[in-house]
Design a protein around this motif. Structure first.
Motif, PDB file in Angstrom:
ATOM      1  N   MET A 278      -7.995  -2.742  -9.491  1.00  0.00           N
ATOM      2  CA  MET A 278      -6.916  -2.678  -8.530  1.00  0.00           C
ATOM      3  C   MET A 278      -5.731  -3.464  -9.073  1.00  0.00           C
ATOM      4  SD  MET A 278      -6.618  -4.145  -4.601  1.00  0.00           S
ATOM      5  CE  MET A 278      -8.177  -4.884  -4.735  1.00  0.00           C
ATOM      6  N   LYS A 279      -4.569  -2.907  -8.897  1.00  0.00           N
ATOM      7  CA  LYS A 279      -3.328  -3.570  -9.297  1.00  0.00           C
ATOM      8  C   LYS A 279      -2.500  -3.815  -8.040  1.00  0.00           C
ATOM      9  CE  LYS A 279      -0.027  -3.219 -12.899  1.00  0.00           C
ATOM     10  NZ  LYS A 279       0.347  -2.464 -14.067  1.00  0.00           N
ATOM     11  N   ILE A 280      -1.925  -5.008  -7.949  1.00  0.00           N
ATOM     12  CA  ILE A 280      -1.079  -5.378  -6.814  1.00  0.00           C
ATOM     13  C   ILE A 280       0.374  -5.409  -7.290  1.00  0.00           C
ATOM     14  CG2 ILE A 280      -0.494  -7.248  -5.207  1.00  0.00           C
ATOM     15  CD1 ILE A 280      -3.092  -5.933  -4.499  1.00  0.00           C
ATOM     16  N   ARG A 281       1.247  -4.791  -6.518  1.00  0.00           N
ATOM     17  CA  ARG A 281       2.689  -4.832  -6.797  1.00  0.00           C
ATOM     18  C   ARG A 281       3.383  -5.507  -5.621  1.00  0.00           C
ATOM     19  NH1 ARG A 281       3.355   1.316  -9.027  1.00  0.00           N
ATOM     20  NH2 ARG A 281       2.130   1.003 -10.912  1.00  0.00           N
ATOM     21  N   ILE A 282       4.340  -6.376  -5.947  1.00  0.00           N
ATOM     22  CA  ILE A 282       5.055  -7.132  -4.919  1.00  0.00           C
ATOM     23  C   ILE A 282       6.555  -6.867  -5.072  1.00  0.00           C
ATOM     24  CG2 ILE A 282       5.574  -9.428  -4.016  1.00  0.00           C
ATOM     25  CD1 ILE A 282       2.841 -10.297  -5.212  1.00  0.00           C
ATOM     26  N   TYR A 283       7.187  -6.500  -3.970  1.00  0.00           N
ATOM     27  CA  TYR A 283       8.628  -6.277  -3.925  1.00  0.00           C
ATOM     28  C   TYR A 283       9.202  -7.240  -2.892  1.00  0.00           C
ATOM     29  CZ  TYR A 283       6.928  -1.977  -6.013  1.00  0.00           C
ATOM     30  OH  TYR A 283       6.284  -1.070  -6.817  1.00  0.00           O
ATOM     31  N   ARG A 284      10.205  -8.024  -3.289  1.00  0.00           N
ATOM     32  CA  ARG A 284      10.764  -9.021  -2.371  1.00  0.00           C
ATOM     33  C   ARG A 284      12.272  -8.876  -2.309  1.00  0.00           C
ATOM     34  NH1 ARG A 284       8.576 -15.093  -1.970  1.00  0.00           N
ATOM     35  NH2 ARG A 284       9.753 -15.740  -0.161  1.00  0.00           N
TER      36      ARG A 284
ATOM     37  N   TRP B  53      -2.843  -0.554  -5.759  1.00  0.00           N
ATOM     38  CA  TRP B  53      -2.901   0.701  -6.511  1.00  0.00           C
ATOM     39  C   TRP B  53      -4.203   0.802  -7.293  1.00  0.00           C
ATOM     40  CZ3 TRP B  53       1.297   4.185  -6.730  1.00  0.00           C
ATOM     41  CH2 TRP B  53       2.444   3.755  -6.036  1.00  0.00           C
ATOM     42  N   GLU B  54      -4.740   1.996  -7.358  1.00  0.00           N
ATOM     43  CA  GLU B  54      -5.846   2.342  -8.247  1.00  0.00           C
ATOM     44  C   GLU B  54      -5.325   3.471  -9.122  1.00  0.00           C
ATOM     45  OE1 GLU B  54      -8.821   1.320  -9.121  1.00  0.00           O
ATOM     46  OE2 GLU B  54      -8.879  -0.307  -7.683  1.00  0.00           O
ATOM     47  N   ASP B  55      -5.342   3.245 -10.415  1.00  0.00           N
ATOM     48  CA  ASP B  55      -4.753   4.196 -11.356  1.00  0.00           C
ATOM     49  C   ASP B  55      -3.306   4.428 -10.938  1.00  0.00           C
ATOM     50  OD1 ASP B  55      -7.163   4.420 -12.838  1.00  0.00           O
ATOM     51  OD2 ASP B  55      -7.936   5.793 -11.314  1.00  0.00           O
ATOM     52  N   PHE B  56      -2.935   5.645 -10.576  1.00  0.00           N
ATOM     53  CA  PHE B  56      -1.561   5.915 -10.172  1.00  0.00           C
ATOM     54  C   PHE B  56      -1.468   6.277  -8.691  1.00  0.00           C
ATOM     55  CE2 PHE B  56      -1.722   6.762 -14.724  1.00  0.00           C
ATOM     56  CZ  PHE B  56      -0.711   5.919 -15.150  1.00  0.00           C
ATOM     57  N   THR B  57      -2.472   5.836  -7.912  1.00  0.00           N
ATOM     58  CA  THR B  57      -2.527   6.158  -6.495  1.00  0.00           C
ATOM     59  C   THR B  57      -2.384   4.897  -5.660  1.00  0.00           C
ATOM     60  OG1 THR B  57      -4.021   8.008  -6.957  1.00  0.00           O
ATOM     61  CG2 THR B  57      -3.932   7.220  -4.682  1.00  0.00           C
TER      62      THR B  57
ATOM     63  N   TYR C 223       5.537 -13.322   9.325  1.00  0.00           N
ATOM     64  CA  TYR C 223       5.043 -12.273  10.200  1.00  0.00           C
ATOM     65  C   TYR C 223       4.488 -11.150   9.336  1.00  0.00           C
ATOM     66  CZ  TYR C 223       4.600  -8.660  13.657  1.00  0.00           C
ATOM     67  OH  TYR C 223       4.086  -7.679  14.458  1.00  0.00           O
ATOM     68  N   ILE C 224       3.217 -10.833   9.528  1.00  0.00           N
ATOM     69  CA  ILE C 224       2.538  -9.789   8.773  1.00  0.00           C
ATOM     70  C   ILE C 224       2.517  -8.521   9.617  1.00  0.00           C
ATOM     71  CG2 ILE C 224       0.329  -9.065   7.793  1.00  0.00           C
ATOM     72  CD1 ILE C 224      -0.170 -12.082   7.216  1.00  0.00           C
ATOM     73  N   GLY C 225       2.901  -7.418   9.019  1.00  0.00           N
ATOM     74  CA  GLY C 225       2.906  -6.158   9.752  1.00  0.00           C
ATOM     75  C   GLY C 225       2.527  -4.988   8.869  1.00  0.00           C
ATOM     76  N   ASN C 226       2.135  -3.933   9.523  1.00  0.00           N
ATOM     77  CA  ASN C 226       1.883  -2.651   8.873  1.00  0.00           C
ATOM     78  C   ASN C 226       0.869  -2.714   7.737  1.00  0.00           C
ATOM     79  OD1 ASN C 226       3.752  -1.382  10.603  1.00  0.00           O
ATOM     80  ND2 ASN C 226       5.427  -2.045   9.293  1.00  0.00           N
ATOM     81  N   LEU C 227      -0.194  -3.474   7.912  1.00  0.00           N
ATOM     82  CA  LEU C 227      -1.280  -3.464   6.931  1.00  0.00           C
ATOM     83  C   LEU C 227      -2.036  -2.152   7.085  1.00  0.00           C
ATOM     84  CD1 LEU C 227      -3.133  -4.735   4.799  1.00  0.00           C
ATOM     85  CD2 LEU C 227      -4.347  -5.862   6.638  1.00  0.00           C
ATOM     86  N   HIS C 228      -2.101  -1.407   6.010  1.00  0.00           N
ATOM     87  CA  HIS C 228      -2.776  -0.116   6.060  1.00  0.00           C
ATOM     88  C   HIS C 228      -3.494   0.145   4.737  1.00  0.00           C
ATOM     89  CE1 HIS C 228      -3.609   4.044   7.087  1.00  0.00           C
ATOM     90  NE2 HIS C 228      -3.215   4.355   5.868  1.00  0.00           N
ATOM     91  N   VAL C 229      -4.727   0.603   4.847  1.00  0.00           N
ATOM     92  CA  VAL C 229      -5.501   1.049   3.688  1.00  0.00           C
ATOM     93  C   VAL C 229      -5.929   2.479   3.965  1.00  0.00           C
ATOM     94  CG1 VAL C 229      -7.612   0.694   2.334  1.00  0.00           C
ATOM     95  CG2 VAL C 229      -6.304  -1.283   3.144  1.00  0.00           C
ATOM     96  N   ASN C 230      -5.784   3.343   2.967  1.00  0.00           N
ATOM     97  CA  ASN C 230      -6.191   4.733   3.132  1.00  0.00           C
ATOM     98  C   ASN C 230      -7.632   4.787   3.629  1.00  0.00           C
ATOM     99  OD1 ASN C 230      -3.711   5.293   2.022  1.00  0.00           O
ATOM    100  ND2 ASN C 230      -4.509   5.944   0.046  1.00  0.00           N
TER     101      ASN C 230
END
Length: 122
Positions: free
Chosen positions: A1-7, A21-25, A44-51
């Motif tokens: 698993m790869k984690i990307r962070i945008y701030r 992300w897993e591979d390119f998904t 404030y944490i919001g919109n946590l979603h996992v497929n």
């Protein structure tokens, strides 16, 4: 698993989007807003979603841990989350409880949970 962070930094708050992300998904995402109040910074944490097909494999916990660690490292003393009562599902409440969040109240239209950020966040 790869984690990307945008701030994105704004005068009132920083917006952080963390994705898994897993591979390119993309398999999961969570948003964090870090408020820059005069007295205390708050996250404030919001919109946590996992497929749906990826649930139960640790993605949600990893995303939640990343969000709470970023909040803590940004000077937040607490992380708060909430959702509409119409969207309330007991398993979601139980999952956050297992991950250290405590109920802070149910309003007429929404529910709130909070976690103190000290030591290891999750």
């Amino acid at each position: 698993m790869k984690i990307r962070i945008y701030r994105t930094r704004w005068p009132i708050c920083d917006n952080v989007v963390i994705s898994a992300w897993e591979d390119f998904t993309q398999v999961g995402i969570v948003e964090l807003m870090i408020f820059k109040g005069e007295h205390e910074r708050g996250g404030y944490i919001g919109n946590l979603h996992v497929n749906a097909e990826r649930r139960g494999k640790g993605y949600g916990r990893t995303l939640l841990k990343a969000a709470t660690n970023i909040a803590k490292n940004s000077g937040c003393k607490t992380a708060t989350l909430g959702w509409s009562i119409g969207e309330y599902q007991k398993w979601v409440f139980d999952w956050y409880t297992r991950n250290g969040f405590e109920e802070r109240g149910f309003g007429r239209d929404c529910a709130f949970m909070e976690k103190e950020l000290k030591g290891n966040s999750v």
